[in-house]
Design a protein around this motif. Structure first.
Motif, short mmCIF file in Angstrom:
data_model
loop_
_atom_site.label_atom_id
_atom_site.label_comp_id
_atom_site.label_asym_id
_atom_site.label_seq_id
_atom_site.Cartn_x
_atom_site.Cartn_y
_atom_site.Cartn_z
N GLY A 126 44.62 41.75 45.78
CA GLY A 126 45.60 40.87 45.15
C GLY A 126 46.99 41.01 45.74
O GLY A 126 47.73 40.02 45.84
N TRP B 184 42.24 37.99 41.16
CA TRP B 184 43.28 38.90 41.63
C TRP B 184 44.14 38.24 42.71
O TRP B 184 45.36 38.43 42.75
N ARG B 185 43.49 37.47 43.57
CA ARG B 185 44.26 36.77 44.60
C ARG B 185 45.22 35.76 43.98
O ARG B 185 46.39 35.71 44.33
#
Length: 474
Positions: free
Chosen positions: A21, A158-159
């Motif tokens: 992330g 998360w990205r």
């Protein structure tokens, strides 16, 4: 007896997900300063007409669409994979020129208008070239990290969470830092840019050191990657093609909204400092939505959550157009729309790795780079249009910097920030709803079939027959 863990059930550590992330925190710290403020820097500090700014975005983004394709060819052409992996070296080494060029874009000069325009265009193109090497490698790395679809959805969350944090920091912090240099607003832009790209570099290096490539596969020697094959990767892969079309609409809508909001808060709401507060609350809503993605996807499925996000987005924009003329209502309805975008933007990245396996199942060739960069090609075309249209439309509606705008111009700003993105979100919803067929059950079947093929190596002709027969049923 084979005791290796099942790739479909292998869990990633929280530390690795966090590191992944952070890659998009860093990417967006360097990218979002351009998405949010570069057009305004061009018009208000560099002295370029808004039309010129739009053309610069159009030319540079079209150029970087093809550099994305070249990155895919480069990734898929690698035959010797070192200890750093197939994708991670590009993340590390390309981040430095990305940071340098991102800073240089906010430097003023005393050149004549044609030279200023040429310099700005070249810098934007260079930024796109190096950013392609860094960010396409980052995105294409997901299939090499995990084959577990739930873990991929979490990595996508998360990205998107990282992207949201980066965008939030830029939205809230850039203009206050720029305003600290009252004596020279152009110096303020440069100093703010330097601060943000430095933070971006640190985040990118964190990502590089914290992720692991577990399933690196080298393309067969007889397969020669090319830009043409990257295009074919789109058109021979129906789920990828549908996703590209939908993403073309959603990214254009999102970027138009981001580019115009600084003008909207300054001239329609008469409070440019509201941008920081609006960014804080709306990006906070995106972050909440991103955190919910794994849970709601597990319950309802990716496609249904994607469509739900588009509906929330469109409704928020419609409400804002009719009743968003006050600061409070603007922030409230923007939060609703941005909350919807959280699901859409997160799942864009979660759906792409699934199409990699679909392409391998259908053609017998695994090409993460070509699939991913074929997808990002559509994103860059979308970004080109999103950068071009605001510049053109600002000219069409009569925008002139540093003066009170006419009623017609104010109406044009409201249409640009609300109605255009709403229309594009609706088109994306119709496209995905009618034509995207790669659901969770079919994906599990494809993974099972690929596993069987790799255990029982079938002759090439038989595999092709199976691919053709399978393609008919999907």
């Amino acid at each position: 007896m084979n005791t290796s863990p099942d790739p479909l059930t292998l869990k990633l550590s929280l530390r690795e997900k966090c590191a992944y992330g952070m890659g998009d925190v860093g990417s967006n710290l360097m990218l979002s300063i351009g998405t949010l403020y570069l057009l305004k820097f061009y018009t208000d500090e560099l002295g370029l007409p808004a039309f010129y700014g739009g053309v610069i975005f159009l030319v540079a983004k079209f150029f970087t669409a093809f550099t994305d394709m070249l990155t895919g060819v480069l990734l898929d052409s690698r035959r010797t994979i070192g200890p750093k992996g197939k994708f991670r070296p590009f993340i590390l080494y390309a981040s430095i020129p990305v940071a340098l060029v991102a800073t240089a874009q906010f430097m003023t000069n005393g050149f004549e208008l044609p030279v200023k325009t040429a310099v700005a265009t070249v810098l934007f193109m260079l930024f796109g070239l190096f950013y392609s090497l860094m960010n396409c490698s980052y995105g294409a790395m997901v299939p090499a990290i995990t084959k577990n679809p739930n873990e991929r959805a979490q990595l996508a969350a998360w990205r998107q969470g990282g992207a949201t944090v980066g965008l939030l920091i830029c939205t809230v912090g850039f203009m206050p830092i720029q305003a600290m240099f009252n004596a020279s607003s152009s110096l303020g832009y440069l100093m703010a840019a330097m601060l943000f790209v430095t933070g971006g570099l640190c985040c990118i290096w964190w990502c590089y050191s914290g992720v692991k490539e577990r399933y690196v596969e080298v393309m067969p020697a007889h397969h020669k990657p090319s830009i043409l094959k990257s295009f074919c990767a789109i058109f021979r892969n129906p789920p990828l093609l549908v996703l590209c079309i939908a993403n073309l609409c959603t990214l254009a809508a999102f970027n138009i909204k981001l580019a115009i909001q600084v003008y909207y808060t300054q001239y329609v709401l008469n409070d440019i400092h509201l941008l920081s507060w609006m960014g804080f609350f709306s990006m906070g809503c995106i972050l909440v939505g991103v955190l919910l993605v794994p849970t709601v996807v597990k319950r309802f499925g990716k496609k249904q959550v994607y469509l739900g996000g588009l509906i929330l987005w469109a409704v928020g924009d419609v409400l804002n157009f009719f009743w968003g003329s006050s600061s409070l209502m603007f922030v409230l309805f923007s939060c609703m729309a941005f909350f919807g975008t959280a699901f859409v933007n997160s799942l864009n990245w979660a759906l792409v790795p699934d199409t990699v396996e679909y392409g391998e199942w259908k053609t017998g060739i695994r090409a993460e780079g070509s699939v991913y960069t074929g997808y990002t090609f559509s994103r860059k075309i979308s970004a080109a249009l999103a950068g071009f249209l605001p510049g053109i439309m600002l000219t069409q509606i009569g925008y002139i910097p540093h003066i009170a705008q006419s009623e017609a111009t104010l109406l044009g700003l409201r249409q640009l920030i609300f109605l255009w993105p709403c229309s594009l979100a609706i088109i994306a919803a119709v496209t995905m709803g009618l034509f995207y067929k790669l659901n969770e059950q079919r994906f599990a079947f494809i993974i099972e079939e690929l596993g069987k093929r790799k255990k029982h190596l079938s002759p090439e002709p038989e595999m092709k027959k199976e691919n053709k027969a399978s393609a008919v049923t999907l």
